[in-house]
Write a protein that holds these residues in place. Sequence first.
Motif, PDB file in Angstrom:
ATOM      1  N   ALA A   1       0.838  -1.199   0.000  1.00  0.00           N
ATOM      2  CA  ALA A   1       0.000   0.000   0.000  1.00  0.00           C
ATOM      3  C   ALA A   1       0.869   1.243   0.000  1.00  0.00           C
ATOM      4  O   ALA A   1       0.523   2.268  -0.592  1.00  0.00           O
ATOM      5  CB  ALA A   1      -0.919  -0.003   1.224  1.00  0.00           C
ATOM      6  N   VAL A   2       2.010   1.146   0.676  1.00  0.00           N
ATOM      7  CA  VAL A   2       3.013   2.216   0.688  1.00  0.00           C
ATOM      8  C   VAL A   2       4.352   1.563   0.384  1.00  0.00           C
ATOM      9  O   VAL A   2       4.736   0.582   1.033  1.00  0.00           O
ATOM     10  CB  VAL A   2       3.053   2.936   2.051  1.00  0.00           C
ATOM     11  CG1 VAL A   2       4.171   3.964   2.088  1.00  0.00           C
ATOM     12  CG2 VAL A   2       1.714   3.596   2.355  1.00  0.00           C
TER      13      VAL A   2
ATOM     14  N   SER B   1      -8.126   7.264  -5.109  1.00  0.00           N
ATOM     15  CA  SER B   1      -8.432   6.250  -4.106  1.00  0.00           C
ATOM     16  C   SER B   1      -7.471   5.075  -4.254  1.00  0.00           C
ATOM     17  O   SER B   1      -7.149   4.652  -5.360  1.00  0.00           O
ATOM     18  CB  SER B   1      -9.870   5.758  -4.276  1.00  0.00           C
ATOM     19  OG  SER B   1     -10.789   6.804  -4.045  1.00  0.00           O
ATOM     20  N   GLY B   2      -6.998   4.568  -3.111  1.00  0.00           N
ATOM     21  CA  GLY B   2      -6.113   3.420  -3.134  1.00  0.00           C
ATOM     22  C   GLY B   2      -4.654   3.739  -3.346  1.00  0.00           C
ATOM     23  O   GLY B   2      -3.836   2.823  -3.508  1.00  0.00           O
ATOM     24  N   CYS B   3      -4.289   5.031  -3.327  1.00  0.00           N
ATOM     25  CA  CYS B   3      -2.883   5.381  -3.584  1.00  0.00           C
ATOM     26  C   CYS B   3      -2.016   5.304  -2.327  1.00  0.00           C
ATOM     27  O   CYS B   3      -0.803   5.481  -2.408  1.00  0.00           O
ATOM     28  CB  CYS B   3      -2.774   6.771  -4.211  1.00  0.00           C
ATOM     29  SG  CYS B   3      -3.158   8.131  -3.090  1.00  0.00           S
ATOM     30  N   GLY B   4      -2.617   5.074  -1.160  1.00  0.00           N
ATOM     31  CA  GLY B   4      -1.841   4.913   0.065  1.00  0.00           C
ATOM     32  C   GLY B   4      -1.785   6.132   0.956  1.00  0.00           C
ATOM     33  O   GLY B   4      -1.088   6.137   1.976  1.00  0.00           O
ATOM     34  N   LYS B   5      -2.567   7.170   0.642  1.00  0.00           N
ATOM     35  CA  LYS B   5      -2.453   8.408   1.422  1.00  0.00           C
ATOM     36  C   LYS B   5      -2.985   8.243   2.847  1.00  0.00           C
ATOM     37  O   LYS B   5      -2.362   8.731   3.795  1.00  0.00           O
ATOM     38  CB  LYS B   5      -3.143   9.573   0.706  1.00  0.00           C
ATOM     39  CG  LYS B   5      -4.572   9.364   0.286  1.00  0.00           C
ATOM     40  CD  LYS B   5      -5.057  10.511  -0.586  1.00  0.00           C
ATOM     41  CE  LYS B   5      -6.544  10.376  -0.935  1.00  0.00           C
ATOM     42  NZ  LYS B   5      -6.805   9.207  -1.827  1.00  0.00           N
TER      43      LYS B   5
ATOM     44  N   SER C   1       0.713   8.657  -6.274  1.00  0.00           N
ATOM     45  CA  SER C   1       0.167   7.624  -7.142  1.00  0.00           C
ATOM     46  C   SER C   1       0.212   6.311  -6.360  1.00  0.00           C
ATOM     47  O   SER C   1       0.785   6.255  -5.259  1.00  0.00           O
ATOM     48  CB  SER C   1       0.965   7.534  -8.444  1.00  0.00           C
ATOM     49  OG  SER C   1       2.337   7.284  -8.181  1.00  0.00           O
ATOM     50  N   PRO C   2      -0.418   5.237  -6.853  1.00  0.00           N
ATOM     51  CA  PRO C   2      -0.466   3.983  -6.076  1.00  0.00           C
ATOM     52  C   PRO C   2       0.892   3.554  -5.544  1.00  0.00           C
ATOM     53  O   PRO C   2       1.923   3.662  -6.218  1.00  0.00           O
ATOM     54  CB  PRO C   2      -1.033   2.991  -7.099  1.00  0.00           C
ATOM     55  CG  PRO C   2      -1.946   3.827  -7.934  1.00  0.00           C
ATOM     56  CD  PRO C   2      -1.219   5.145  -8.088  1.00  0.00           C
ATOM     57  N   GLY C   3       0.861   3.084  -4.287  1.00  0.00           N
ATOM     58  CA  GLY C   3       2.097   2.768  -3.581  1.00  0.00           C
ATOM     59  C   GLY C   3       2.641   3.954  -2.824  1.00  0.00           C
ATOM     60  O   GLY C   3       3.722   3.897  -2.262  1.00  0.00           O
TER      61      GLY C   3
END
Length: 346
Positions: free
Chosen positions: A26-27, A46-50, A220-222
């Motif tokens: 996720a990160v 959504s889902g980018c790890g913030k 961005s994701p991750g």
Amino acid sequence: MADDPAIAFEHVSKSYASGRGESGAAVDDLSLAVQPHEVLVLVGPSGCGKTTTLRMANRLVEPTSGRILLQGEDVTTVDPVGLRRRMGYVIQNVGLFPHRTVAQNVATVPGLVGWDRKRTAARVEELLDLVGLPPDRYARRFPHELSGGERQRVGVARALATDPPVLLMDEPFGAVDPVGRRRLQTEFAKIQRTLGITVMLVTHDIDEAVRMADRVAVLSPGAHIEQLASPLDIVARPATPAVADLVGRGRTARLLALGRLEPADLDPGVQDGTGGTPLQVGAELGDVLSALVGADGPVPVHDDQGRVVGSATPATVVRALDRLTEPEDETHATADVDAPVGTLRT
């Protein structure tokens, strides 16, 4: 140490095992510093790890690897409950205790850390005034008697109760109607400037990000940092296609709100009394455009001594927008864990 960031993420990752035994990050190797007294906003799809990133700061989520420092101290080495009492936390749906009054909700953390009643009562009254909820009208109310915006104000007051060095905010105004949301954003910005508190805020709304931030981190994701820069740089000079896509078609409108009128933008001067109410150097470009709409010609522009130094025309606004979007050197918008605090909110 005085020079330490308020929060620092050093090569932090968080992975979750899937139902098939696979691992997903996720990160992924995030390094990021939140400087003292700044508002750093994390924004992205959504889902980018913030949100995972935010929750690792107070150990609601434990990192898989890397270090997270709060004022130079590794958060994984301290008691997580004590850590959370040192960091304010505001979420979208507030999470007030429904059976407790407004005053009792705000007094929650002072009570947990052992403040006496007199000190707690004084702090509750001070904070309710600060967030625009007069104690004589609101202290004895219960959460169900409040509007969504009022509940959110109570949540902010509760998070600030013990003067935490850092405030974490996860979509704090997302449940409030658009008009109330804009009002809360403006009022919170005033509170933050008054207190000088460090804020790390998560949102999916680019308008909220550029309106409230000193710096914006586009993820961005991750939780990969696409760009870390001032709001103006994010909007005017997107560093990657992902940032440009997030800024979207509202880019010009956002630039009008963020940009300021500078002497180099001006046309030759005209006399006061022609073309409408004079403007000031440094005026918001949106206000310049509004003045031009109601004017019958060029609008005089004054400096801070009240002298006419030029005039504003439609061409003035175009020049200003061109100036804002001129490309700068490649190092200007790169993500840097030690990057300085950006341009203050406008």
